[in-house]
Design a protein around this motif. Structure first.
Motif, PDB file in Angstrom:
ATOM      1  N   ASP A 190     -47.735 -53.677 -13.963  1.00  0.00           N
ATOM      2  CA  ASP A 190     -49.000 -53.784 -14.684  1.00  0.00           C
ATOM      3  C   ASP A 190     -48.790 -54.659 -15.923  1.00  0.00           C
ATOM      4  O   ASP A 190     -48.039 -54.287 -16.834  1.00  0.00           O
ATOM      5  CB  ASP A 190     -49.476 -52.391 -15.097  1.00  0.00           C
ATOM      6  N   ASP A 191     -49.437 -55.824 -15.980  1.00  0.00           N
ATOM      7  CA  ASP A 191     -49.196 -56.748 -17.099  1.00  0.00           C
ATOM      8  C   ASP A 191     -49.821 -56.285 -18.408  1.00  0.00           C
ATOM      9  O   ASP A 191     -49.606 -56.909 -19.453  1.00  0.00           O
ATOM     10  CB  ASP A 191     -49.663 -58.157 -16.747  1.00  0.00           C
ATOM     11  N   GLN A 192     -50.579 -55.185 -18.389  1.00  0.00           N
ATOM     12  CA  GLN A 192     -51.101 -54.632 -19.631  1.00  0.00           C
ATOM     13  C   GLN A 192     -50.006 -53.946 -20.448  1.00  0.00           C
ATOM     14  O   GLN A 192     -50.052 -53.935 -21.678  1.00  0.00           O
ATOM     15  CB  GLN A 192     -52.217 -53.622 -19.340  1.00  0.00           C
ATOM     16  N   VAL A 193     -49.004 -53.385 -19.741  1.00  0.00           N
ATOM     17  CA  VAL A 193     -47.998 -52.573 -20.428  1.00  0.00           C
ATOM     18  C   VAL A 193     -46.564 -53.019 -20.157  1.00  0.00           C
ATOM     19  O   VAL A 193     -45.644 -52.551 -20.814  1.00  0.00           O
ATOM     20  CB  VAL A 193     -48.143 -51.084 -20.032  1.00  0.00           C
ATOM     21  N   SER A 194     -46.359 -53.918 -19.201  1.00  0.00           N
ATOM     22  CA  SER A 194     -45.008 -54.325 -18.828  1.00  0.00           C
ATOM     23  C   SER A 194     -44.692 -55.721 -19.345  1.00  0.00           C
ATOM     24  O   SER A 194     -45.471 -56.664 -19.156  1.00  0.00           O
ATOM     25  CB  SER A 194     -44.846 -54.301 -17.300  1.00  0.00           C
ATOM     26  N   GLN A 195     -43.539 -55.851 -19.988  1.00  0.00           N
ATOM     27  CA  GLN A 195     -43.107 -57.168 -20.448  1.00  0.00           C
ATOM     28  C   GLN A 195     -42.666 -58.037 -19.273  1.00  0.00           C
ATOM     29  O   GLN A 195     -42.741 -59.253 -19.342  1.00  0.00           O
ATOM     30  CB  GLN A 195     -41.976 -57.024 -21.458  1.00  0.00           C
ATOM     31  N   ILE A 196     -42.187 -57.397 -18.202  1.00  0.00           N
ATOM     32  CA  ILE A 196     -41.805 -58.134 -16.997  1.00  0.00           C
ATOM     33  C   ILE A 196     -43.043 -58.319 -16.130  1.00  0.00           C
ATOM     34  O   ILE A 196     -43.713 -57.358 -15.754  1.00  0.00           O
ATOM     35  CB  ILE A 196     -40.714 -57.389 -16.210  1.00  0.00           C
ATOM     36  N   GLY A 197     -43.357 -59.576 -15.811  1.00  0.00           N
ATOM     37  CA  GLY A 197     -44.540 -59.857 -15.013  1.00  0.00           C
ATOM     38  C   GLY A 197     -44.308 -59.739 -13.522  1.00  0.00           C
ATOM     39  O   GLY A 197     -45.189 -59.323 -12.775  1.00  0.00           O
ATOM     40  N   SER A 198     -43.096 -60.097 -13.076  1.00  0.00           N
ATOM     41  CA  SER A 198     -42.756 -59.960 -11.657  1.00  0.00           C
ATOM     42  C   SER A 198     -41.252 -60.086 -11.479  1.00  0.00           C
ATOM     43  O   SER A 198     -40.559 -60.697 -12.304  1.00  0.00           O
ATOM     44  CB  SER A 198     -43.467 -61.020 -10.796  1.00  0.00           C
ATOM     45  N   VAL A 199     -40.758 -59.484 -10.402  1.00  0.00           N
ATOM     46  CA  VAL A 199     -39.355 -59.597  -9.993  1.00  0.00           C
ATOM     47  C   VAL A 199     -39.350 -59.994  -8.524  1.00  0.00           C
ATOM     48  O   VAL A 199     -39.834 -59.239  -7.671  1.00  0.00           O
ATOM     49  CB  VAL A 199     -38.594 -58.270 -10.183  1.00  0.00           C
ATOM     50  N   ALA A 200     -38.833 -61.174  -8.229  1.00  0.00           N
ATOM     51  CA  ALA A 200     -38.837 -61.684  -6.857  1.00  0.00           C
ATOM     52  C   ALA A 200     -37.412 -62.019  -6.422  1.00  0.00           C
ATOM     53  O   ALA A 200     -36.618 -62.530  -7.217  1.00  0.00           O
ATOM     54  CB  ALA A 200     -39.719 -62.932  -6.744  1.00  0.00           C
TER      55      ALA A 200
END
Length: 442
Positions: A332-342
């Protein structure tokens, strides 16, 4: 939004279990089966003790003792070149209750994990989004990783577990054939939500599986999301005390493909939702939270989705072959500093006829900072008139390794990692890290 601190009462836990069961679908994955026919003396350094261990296994009791270490040395990147070692000691006891007390389809599992050592990223002052030693983390402490009752019903079409468990044993599970965290689902899954307490952590919870046939698995789980679960003081305790009250809900659909010539595959897609309050990563001025005195809103939920797959591509004459995998985590980009892990990669088992159990692996990943944070960092620098903070975007880890199977109980894996733009900062020096992993199964 304020959250009242309250204890997780047994009645509340029972309600959570009942609500989990009422949802009706989930998958049971037991890290170590209690069934005696899974025991093989060749897989253990201690063998079968000359007979007693096999006798215990046939009677319904198995145990595991494992030692796992990862050493890393950075040849470039960071403030200094140094070496760090991180290790894990694992103890597991598995009780087949059908054999022991005549309880059909039931197992009881107890697992304890001790982690210790240092992280190369910290010791070398090498910034990172995801770390180079996946075995490090959650504190140098001994923890209760699992304490659960597992039940199989209706010819294994319905399965459930209750107790102190961890979601990564049932959801977003794939092979871990690498040293970097990006390529090991047990660790990278922690970025699905900050309340996802993967091993060595655990939380009170329940998990259910419905399997209409051998290929489809529909799964759901509910876990205590209290942040106290991650505290080093939690140790061997069964329940938490104090902290916040909330629930992590996870659901996943898994398809196990079976093709000709043993070319099996595993495909998963899932969602997760946590009800613990968290700070928004951006404040009311549109700047990174915490950099200014502007108000930061509290979000009362966070939602994420994830997917991964593994597919056997080839089979060689001695039973090995090429297996590919891919995974994607979208927090969730509202609360997570990491946007994605691929992650995308593969490993080949049995590269030589004379080494049928060895494995060579290659994987590439992309770890991204939330675009909301990137934009907020750029906005902050524009207001300051100078580049006073780093602007983060993408970090790209690459790993090549070779796993030597000395015996089925002893494995050694040297590796080399190349990290492009560590910590997602383009101006950061790329890192080259040499790794060495040991795995011992007693």
């Amino acid at each position: 939004m304020n959250v009242q601190c309250q204890q997780y009462l047994p009645t509340k836990l029972r309600k959570m279990f009942l609500s989990t069961c009422s949802l009706g679908m989930s998958a049971l994955f037991v890290a170590g089966s209690a069934h005696g026919n899974d025991f093989s003396p060749a897989n253990h350094i201690g063998g079968d003790w000359g007979g007693p261990r096999a006798h215990l296994s046939n009677g319904g009791f198995n145990y595991k003792v494992g030692y796992f270490s990862q050493t890393a040395h950075n040849f470039s990147g960071g403030e200094n070149n140094t070496t760090a070692n991180a290790a894990q000691i694992f103890l597991g006891a598995y009780f087949d209750l059908e054999k022991l007390v005549g309880w059909p389809g039931a197992d009881f599992i107890v697992e304890i994990t001790n982690r210790n050592g240092e992280l190369i990223n910290n010791k070398a002052e090498l910034p990172f989004l995801l770390q180079s030693q996946q075995i490090f983390g959650r504190g140098n402490v001994t923890r209760l990783t699992q304490f659960s009752l597992n039940q199989r019903l209706f010819k294994d079409h319905l399965r459930f577990k209750v107790g102190r468990i961890f979601p990564s044993s049932d959801f977003f599970a794939q092979s871990c054939a690498f040293q970097h965290l990006t390529f090991c689902s047990g660790g990278s899954s922690n970025f699905i939500s900050s309340n996802w307490y993967g091993d060595p952590l655990s939380a009170l919870g329940g998990q259910v599986t419905f399997t209409p046939d051998k290929r489809w698995h529909f799964k759901v789980g509910a876990y205590d999301a209290n942040p106290q679960n991650a505290d080093t003081s939690q140790g061997l305790r069964l329940s938490t005390s104090g902290g916040e009250s909330g629930t992590l809900l996870v659901s996943e659909v898994e398809y196990q493909a079976k093709f000709a010539n043993g070319l099996d595959g595993n495909y998963r897609i899932g969602i997760a939702r946590s009800s613990i309050d968290k700070n928004n990563v951006i404040n009311s001025a549109g700047l990174p939270s915490g950099l200014t005195s502007d108000i930061t809103e509290i979000e009362d939920t966070d939602n994420a989705w994830f997917l991964n797959f593994e597919q056997q591509i080839t089979r060689n004459a001695w039973g090995g072959g090429l297996r590919m995998f891919a995974s994607l985590i979208n927090p969730d980009d509202q609360v997570s500093q990491i946007g994605s892990v691929a992650a995308l990669g593969g490993f080949y088992v049995g590269p030589f006829k004379s080494r049928p159990n060895d494995r060579v692996g290659l994987a590439v990943g992309r770890n991204s900072v939330s675009s909301r944070i990137t934009n907020a960092q750029e906005r902050f620098n524009a207001l300051e008139g100078v580049e006073s903070i780093d602007v983060q975007s993408d970090e790209y880890p690459i790993e090549l390794n070779y796993n030597f199977v000395i015996t089925p109980a002893i494995e050694v894996m040297p590796s080399i990692q190349y990290i492009v733009s560590p910590n997602g900062v383009n101006d950061e020096e790329d890192a080259v890290i040499l790794g060495l992993q040991f795995s011992l199964n007693f």
